[in-house]
Design an enzyme around this catalytic site. Structure first.
Site, PDB file in Angstrom:
ATOM      1  N   SER A 147       0.822  -1.203   0.000  1.00 55.67           N
ATOM      2  CA  SER A 147       0.000   0.000   0.000  1.00 55.67           C
ATOM      3  C   SER A 147       0.865   1.265   0.000  1.00 55.67           C
ATOM      4  O   SER A 147       1.630   1.479  -0.923  1.00 55.67           O
ATOM      5  CB  SER A 147      -0.979  -0.024   1.175  1.00 55.67           C
ATOM      6  OG  SER A 147      -1.931   0.996   1.056  1.00 55.67           O
ATOM      7  N   ASP A 300      -2.335   6.467  -3.946  1.00 55.92           N
ATOM      8  CA  ASP A 300      -1.148   5.782  -3.425  1.00 55.92           C
ATOM      9  C   ASP A 300      -0.685   4.696  -4.409  1.00 55.92           C
ATOM     10  O   ASP A 300      -1.337   4.474  -5.431  1.00 55.92           O
ATOM     11  CB  ASP A 300      -1.430   5.233  -2.020  1.00 55.92           C
ATOM     12  CG  ASP A 300      -2.480   4.137  -1.991  1.00 55.92           C
ATOM     13  OD1 ASP A 300      -3.222   3.991  -2.970  1.00 55.92           O
ATOM     14  OD2 ASP A 300      -2.563   3.412  -0.979  1.00 55.92           O
ATOM     15  N   ASP A 302      -0.816   1.488  -4.808  1.00 50.10           N
ATOM     16  CA  ASP A 302      -1.719   0.447  -5.319  1.00 50.10           C
ATOM     17  C   ASP A 302      -3.119   0.987  -5.620  1.00 50.10           C
ATOM     18  O   ASP A 302      -4.047   0.232  -5.889  1.00 50.10           O
ATOM     19  CB  ASP A 302      -1.778  -0.748  -4.369  1.00 50.10           C
ATOM     20  CG  ASP A 302      -2.481  -0.459  -3.058  1.00 50.10           C
ATOM     21  OD1 ASP A 302      -2.358   0.673  -2.554  1.00 50.10           O
ATOM     22  OD2 ASP A 302      -3.149  -1.362  -2.518  1.00 50.10           O
ATOM     23  N   ASP A 304      -5.590   2.446  -3.964  1.00 50.96           N
ATOM     24  CA  ASP A 304      -6.823   2.228  -3.201  1.00 50.96           C
ATOM     25  C   ASP A 304      -7.146   3.401  -2.275  1.00 50.96           C
ATOM     26  O   ASP A 304      -8.233   3.462  -1.721  1.00 50.96           O
ATOM     27  CB  ASP A 304      -6.794   0.890  -2.438  1.00 50.96           C
ATOM     28  CG  ASP A 304      -5.716   0.801  -1.375  1.00 50.96           C
ATOM     29  OD1 ASP A 304      -4.909   1.746  -1.239  1.00 50.96           O
ATOM     30  OD2 ASP A 304      -5.680  -0.229  -0.668  1.00 50.96           O
TER      31      ASP A 304
END
Length: 575
Positions: A147, A300, A302, A304
């Protein structure tokens, strides 16, 4: 060095590990004994969400072997749960260093266990993985990501057949299976390569069409197609889909932050690749000022989480916090759907127990059912699953910059959130309004809610014990007064009991057990205490409220509420 650590190191030096790993171990033995000890003093835990840790050699690191052993345990659990059935999993990864390698390692282990694997051809946003699990009718899935953690980290998030991260009983049960894998020799590393299918464009197209279908006012976008948008993927996966999704929505004036547009696991322009951090958004802010943009958005690595920047009344750029962004998005989805005549009597929205209660007020105003769940999108996904035949999920979110719009993705999704937030900006601009002004209007109408969060780390070997003692003290001897206001209710999510501290009346909290305490004060303030399950950290969430007579008093009132939070922190001796 501890004999247990020495034994572990010896087993790696003499076991079935590749030569590069053994060389790295020998180097650590000679050059950095402390680092070696940290790499082996424990096994990296497969938690309820999967793995996350620093990359490197050792049992307490993310590497081929810890990833492979976790995958073997997960594969065994899938086979137990879906006997006599073709098992399928989808696998994706982000832009971090080694993410592709870990994704391929995961794919190979699943495939060697006779499981059909759909592996994305290249990096993709985490929400697309959640979508793909449902689209391809998979029983599970994995995304290799850490993340928004710093560049040294990587991780492994495990999903179930509904496209959500695992909830009870699967989360605990899969951990048990992973813990049974005691050696790399227990892992099937290769031999099933024919079970791997590479996927990409077809899923991209299906996912993009799904996001397009979330648009409430495409006709407004046509009028405001020149809305000036600045977007930064912060060196992550957002670049793969966000620009295309904005184009499909009809926006034609999108400016990508060039310095952060290229996927790069070293995150060269930031320390923390996290849109919650002003530093990560600073280059985007500079771009937005230069072109006098209407809105700034950042995702960010990834994709999400999403952060946004807007202009205040004086034209000065401000970064919205996660609660404010959620309030604007929830309000838009309820207000615009109602205005257009497409809202349904069984509409529902979902937030977490530490997210602003202003959302509850908004839902009440629009006649929409609002559910509160434990922290984490897996609980929102579980509630959707439970209600999908009786209620219509519209939007879910939490204060930590995550949103989920529509039910076809079951994890937080910054790709669709970016598109809807831009549509929302267009909707307000068409009315001659701004997002900042809209936020103030909502405060005037429903009350000014001010939130803050602090995270306290208790270092040393007894750090976890100090936090346990702190929580036990709050449970057994809750404060009667905090910052001059009586504590009226204590909500204990571990015991699943709410208590009126004035009358002694109790009631059942109908949520899964979780080590969270909430104090509700007579003046409407709410304080939540939530320890980390994996680190010696405890988070305190503060929410205070007052009435705002008019927009001109906003800054004065906000400062007063900020002061109230500071008094609470001081009174609770948290600093």
């Amino acid at each position: 060095m501890d004999t247990t650590i020495e034994r572990k190191v010896s087993s790696w030096l003499n076991g079935n590990f590749d030569e590069q790993t053994k060389k790295a171990l020998l180097f650590l033995q000679k050059s950095n004994e402390n680092e070696l000890a940290d790499a082996f003093y424990r096994n990296l835990e497969f938690g309820t969400g999967g793995l996350r840790g620093i990359m490197g050699v050792g049992t307490n690191r993310i590497n081929k072997y810890t990833v492979g052993m976790a995958t073997q345990g997960y594969a065994n659990y899938l086979k137990q749960n879906f006997p006599n059935k073709e098992i399928k999993v989808a696998i994706a990864h982000d832009s971090r260093n080694n993410s592709r390698f870990f994704a391929e390692t995961t794919a190979n282990v699943f495939a060697a266990n006779g499981i059909k694997v759909y592996l994305f051809e290249d990096l993709r946003p985490t929400p697309e993985l959640s979508f793909a699990i449902r689209y391809l009718k998979c029983q599970g899935g994995v995304v290799c990501t850490a993340s928004h953690n710093p560049k040294e980290y990587n991780g492994y998030k495990a999903y179930w057949d509904d496209g959500g991260q695992m909830v009870p009983p699967h989360d605990k049960n899969v951990i048990k299976e992973v813990e049974k894998i005691l050696s790399v020799d227990d892992v099937k590393w290769s031999g099933g390569e024919s079970n791997i299918k590479i996927i990409g464009k077809e899923i991209d197209e299906a996912y993009t069409e799904m996001v397009q279908s979330l648009s409430v006012y495409p006709d407004v976008i046509k009028k405001q197609k020149d809305l000036k948008i600045v977007y930064t993927p912060i060196h992550g996966t957002g670049i793969i889909l966000v620009p295309e999704v904005l184009k499909r929505f009809g926006f034609s004036n999108v400016h990508i932050v060039k310095e952060q547009s290229k996927p790069d696991g070293n995150f060269p322009t930031v320390v923390y690749p996290n849109p919650e951090e002003s530093e990560a958004m600073s280059i985007g802010l500079k771009n937005a000022k230069e072109i006098d943009a209407d809105i700034l958005l950042g995702t960010d690595p990834d994709s999400d989480r999403v952060g946004i920047g807007v202009k205040d009344k004086q034209g000065k750029w401000v970064l919205m916090n996660g609660n404010q962004t959620a309030v604007l998005a929830f309000n838009y989805m309820m207000e615009a759907r109602k205005e257009k005549g497409i809202s349904k009597p069984n509409d529902m929205v979902v937030k977490t127990i530490v997210t602003t209660d202003l959302i509850d007020r908004l839902a009440e105003h629009y006649g929409v059912k609002c559910y509160n769940v434990l922290t984490g999108f897996k609980w929102i996904a579980e509630l959707i699953k439970e209600k999908e035949n009786t209620e219509n999920f519209v939007i879910g979110g939490e204060e930590s910059y995550g949103m989920m719009i529509g039910s076809r993705v079951r994890d937080k999704d910054a790709v669709s959130a970016v598109a809807i937030l831009c549509e929302m900006a267009a909707y307000e601009k068409e009315k001659g309004n701004s997002l900042y002004k809209k936020m103030i209007d909502l405060y005037v109408k429903f009350g000014l809610y001010k939130e803050n969060l602090i995270s306290i780390t208790k270092k040393g070997m007894d750090g976890q014990k100090q936090i346990t003692n702190m929580m036990e003290s709050y449970r057994t001897k809750p404060p009667a007064v905090i910052a001059g206001s009586d504590v009226v209710h204590l909500l204990d999510y571990e015991k699943q009991v709410g208590t009126n501290l004035k009358t002694g009346e109790t009631w059942t909290i109908k949520l899964p057990k979780s080590n969270v305490l909430q104090f509700i004060l007579a003046d409407g303030s709410k304080i939540s205490a939530r320890p980390s399950g994996t680190e010696p950290k405890i988070k305190f969430y503060f929410s205070v409220i007052d009435q705002l007579k008019n927009e001109n008093e906003f800054e004065k009132m906000e400062n007063a509420l900020k002061g109230r939070i500071e008094r609470i922190i001081s009174d609770m001796q948290l600093k």
